[in-house]
Design a protein around this motif. Structure first.
Motif, PDB file in Angstrom:
ATOM      1  N   PRO A 155      69.045 -29.801  62.679  1.00 25.58           N
ATOM      2  CA  PRO A 155      70.234 -28.971  62.914  1.00 25.58           C
ATOM      3  C   PRO A 155      69.964 -27.501  62.615  1.00 25.58           C
ATOM      4  O   PRO A 155      69.031 -27.160  61.871  1.00 25.58           O
ATOM      5  N   SER A 156      70.770 -26.637  63.175  1.00 23.55           N
ATOM      6  CA  SER A 156      70.558 -25.188  63.033  1.00 23.55           C
ATOM      7  C   SER A 156      70.618 -24.737  61.584  1.00 23.55           C
ATOM      8  O   SER A 156      69.917 -23.783  61.200  1.00 23.55           O
ATOM      9  N   ASN A 157      71.422 -25.423  60.754  1.00 22.79           N
ATOM     10  CA  ASN A 157      71.517 -24.990  59.360  1.00 22.79           C
ATOM     11  C   ASN A 157      70.355 -25.461  58.498  1.00 22.79           C
ATOM     12  O   ASN A 157      70.388 -25.319  57.275  1.00 22.79           O
ATOM     13  N   ARG A 158      69.324 -25.990  59.134  1.00 22.13           N
ATOM     14  CA  ARG A 158      68.093 -26.333  58.420  1.00 22.13           C
ATOM     15  C   ARG A 158      66.923 -25.472  58.886  1.00 22.13           C
ATOM     16  O   ARG A 158      65.779 -25.758  58.590  1.00 22.13           O
ATOM     17  N   HIS A 202      71.120 -10.533  66.241  1.00 16.65           N
ATOM     18  CA  HIS A 202      72.067 -11.127  67.190  1.00 16.65           C
ATOM     19  C   HIS A 202      71.592 -12.508  67.639  1.00 16.65           C
ATOM     20  O   HIS A 202      72.388 -13.451  67.758  1.00 16.65           O
ATOM     21  N   LEU A 203      70.294 -12.636  67.890  1.00 15.27           N
ATOM     22  CA  LEU A 203      69.754 -13.932  68.308  1.00 15.27           C
ATOM     23  C   LEU A 203      69.853 -14.957  67.189  1.00 15.27           C
ATOM     24  O   LEU A 203      70.232 -16.116  67.419  1.00 15.27           O
ATOM     25  N   TYR A 204      69.518 -14.563  65.971  1.00 12.84           N
ATOM     26  CA  TYR A 204      69.599 -15.498  64.844  1.00 12.84           C
ATOM     27  C   TYR A 204      71.038 -15.953  64.615  1.00 12.84           C
ATOM     28  O   TYR A 204      71.301 -17.134  64.364  1.00 12.84           O
ATOM     29  N   ASN A 205      71.955 -15.006  64.700  1.00 15.21           N
ATOM     30  CA  ASN A 205      73.361 -15.367  64.513  1.00 15.21           C
ATOM     31  C   ASN A 205      73.855 -16.278  65.636  1.00 15.21           C
ATOM     32  O   ASN A 205      74.668 -17.191  65.404  1.00 15.21           O
ATOM     33  N   ARG A 206      73.378 -16.026  66.843  1.00 10.84           N
ATOM     34  CA  ARG A 206      73.774 -16.865  67.974  1.00 10.84           C
ATOM     35  C   ARG A 206      73.349 -18.315  67.743  1.00 10.84           C
ATOM     36  O   ARG A 206      74.078 -19.254  68.067  1.00 10.84           O
ATOM     37  N   HIS A 207      72.152 -18.493  67.160  1.00 11.61           N
ATOM     38  CA  HIS A 207      71.647 -19.836  66.884  1.00 11.61           C
ATOM     39  C   HIS A 207      72.230 -20.428  65.596  1.00 11.61           C
ATOM     40  O   HIS A 207      72.002 -21.603  65.309  1.00 11.61           O
TER      41      HIS A 207
END
Length: 531
Positions: free
Chosen positions: A322-325, A349-354
């Motif tokens: 999952p994204s939060n890992r 912006h890309l990191y936040n998008r993911h």
């Protein structure tokens, strides 16, 4: 030393550290060495819960610790710090480890220093990822400009020592409320030790052949997780992958069967853009990026950066992560490079998008290496800074001058969930008398006064246009630091269409001093980028 975790069928000691003088690979016996990971309850640990929502952080690799550090970080909006303690003054040879050649036990004096630092973090509400840039048989060459020590990936004995060290460290800090994760080794060089830094066909063949050897990073990760779990069953563990933790190495990471694992990657942009020594003023984001290693310039945009992150997406999708890992544990750009702010902004912006966690490199590490001290803006280190820090007359950080600038505005806005605003980021004019005094000082007999005056004039930007003739004269100054600062000042003051100025700056691309050549190239890059 405690009993060995794995059988010692081979013991190979290297007399040198060279990553290019590689002995025959050492094979670990084909036996059940992983054991069973600790049984855990189905619910997530409290420390893992911290990572359930996206977190924003920074990296900290201090050589001298400032007790006010974590308060400042909290005030800046930083939620976690990825802390590398290895450069702190050691009671023995190497901080915490005692001796990288022969780990026996954690140095108790150093441990007390670390615990005090963690106490300060906890008081300020800052979580800490504890990472190691050194392990037994492994010394990271950057930022110390020392040869990278690769023995960890050649000699099984150093695996054993590293596992024992981390087991001891986890036992000592596992109950500290500030500790949010362990990162056992920063940017492991298992592939680099054997000459690989690209995921080409040769690397893939080597990867297959290295399975079950001391060059097998996936096996190392699995076993160091097991070692840590013998002492601490709940604290999350952050694992780096192949190829210096570059995104392109992430698909070759084999996930570890443990519910409290995070996976990290580091800066996605090519080193020859984001590092000043690699860039040399040739590249800027987005309009003059390298088409390939030392290649011609081409235009990038946020979509091109997104392509560099595809391997991370592939790894997560194929393995159900999952994204939060996922943590973008390091991203950076030398603060003096044209387009640095725009690069950082697009990445965030890309990191936040993911919905990935992220931590920029770095926040107030201190010292004389100021490349990633974004609060300093894009100005070169002053002559006064260079002289006083070389002589040890003052701590480098006592001479830092924080300025309002584009790169720090990007980071500060992202940390505080706003968008950066640049419209009011304009030079402030000095009074007529102040300008006259600074221009007069450009002819002072003391070079350090000439240097300081040039840098101060740069802060007024176009309002100091009358200084241009004197600054052009300083391009021939006998002191290279003055020539460099004059170039920087002209890049802030002179009009982009003033051909006389830029023709003179162009000449300095052949200056005898490397720092002057680089500053000239940076100035020309800023002109091209319209910054």
């Amino acid at each position: 030393m405690k009993k060995l975790i794995i059988p010692m069928f081979f013991a190979l000691s290297l007399s040198i550290w060279s990553c290019r003088s590689i002995p025959e690979k050492v094979y670990i016996p084909d036996t059940d060495i992983s054991g069973q990971l600790s049984e855990k309850e189905s619910e997530t640990s409290e420390k893992m819960n911290f990572w359930n929502s996206p977190k924003k952080g920074a990296n900290y690799l201090p050589s001298n610790y400032n007790s006010e550090y974590f308060k400042a970080a909290a005030d800046a909006g930083i939620q976690y710090i990825r802390l590398g303690p290895n450069l702190l003054p050691a009671d023995d040879k190497d901080f915490l480890i005692g001796d990288l050649d022969n780990y026996q036990a954690i140095n108790k004096t150093d441990l007390e220093v670390l615990l005090d630092i963690l106490d300060d973090a906890e008081k300020s509400g800052i979580a800490v990822i504890l990472t190691m840039f050194e392990l037994p048989g492994h010394k990271y060459g950057n930022p110390n400009e020392e040869e990278t020590d690769c023995r960890l990936w050649n000699d099984q004995e150093y695996w054993v020592q590293s596992f024992e060290f981390w087991k001891d460290l986890a036992a000592a800090v596992k109950d500290h409320p500030a500790v949010a994760a362990y990162n056992p080794v920063n940017e492991p060089v298992a592939a680099y030790a054997f000459g690989f830094d690209e995921p080409d066909s040769s690397f893939r063949r080597w990867l297959k052949a290295s399975e079950g050897t001391t060059a097998d990073l996936n096996l190392f990760n699995k076993m160091i997780v097991k070692a840590i779990r013998e002492a601490d069953s709940n604290t999350p563990i952050l694992l780096d992958g192949y190829l210096w933790a570059d995104p392109k190495g992430m698909p070759y990471t084999v996930p570890v069967d443990d519910p409290y694992i995070l996976y990290s990657f580091h800066n996605p942009a090519p080193w020859n853009f984001s590092s000043l020594s690699g860039n040399m003023g040739r590249y800027s984001y987005p309009d003059a990026m390298p088409a390939y290693w030392n290649g011609p310039q081409e235009t990038w945009d946020i979509n091109r950066l997104a392509e560099l992150l595809k391997p991370v997406e592939k790894f997560a999708e194929e393995n159900g992560i999952p994204s939060n890992r996922i943590i973008a544990a390091e991203f950076w750009c030398n603060r003096r490079i044209a387009g640095c702010a725009e690069y950082l902004n697009d990445l965030i912006h890309l990191y936040n998008r993911h919905e990935w966690h992220w931590s920029f490199w770095s926040y107030r590490c201190g010292g004389t290496f100021t490349a990633y001290e974004y609060e300093l803006g894009d100005a070169p280190d002053s002559g006064e800074f260079i002289v006083k820090t070389r002589k040890g007359a003052q701590k480098p950080e006592d001479l830092y001058i924080y300025t309002d600038n584009r790169s720090w505005r990007v980071l500060s806005a992202a940390l505080n969930n706003t968008e950066p605003v640049f419209s009011d980021l304009v030079p402030q004019p000095s009074s007529a008398s102040e300008l006259a005094g600074l221009i007069s000082n450009l002819r002072d007999e003391e070079w350090i006064v000439r240097d300081r005056s040039a840098l101060l004039l740069a802060e007024s930007g176009p309002y100091a246009a009358e200084a241009v003739p004197e600054l052009i004269r300083l391009l021939d100054d006998e002191e290279w630091i003055v020539r460099r600062s004059a170039v920087y000042a002209l890049s802030k003051i002179a009009a982009f269409d003033d051909e006389q100025v830029w023709n003179e700056v162009e000449k300095l691309r052949n200056d005898e001093e490397d720092a002057v050549r680089v500053q000239a190239a940076l100035a020309l890059g800023l002109r091209k980028a319209g910054l």
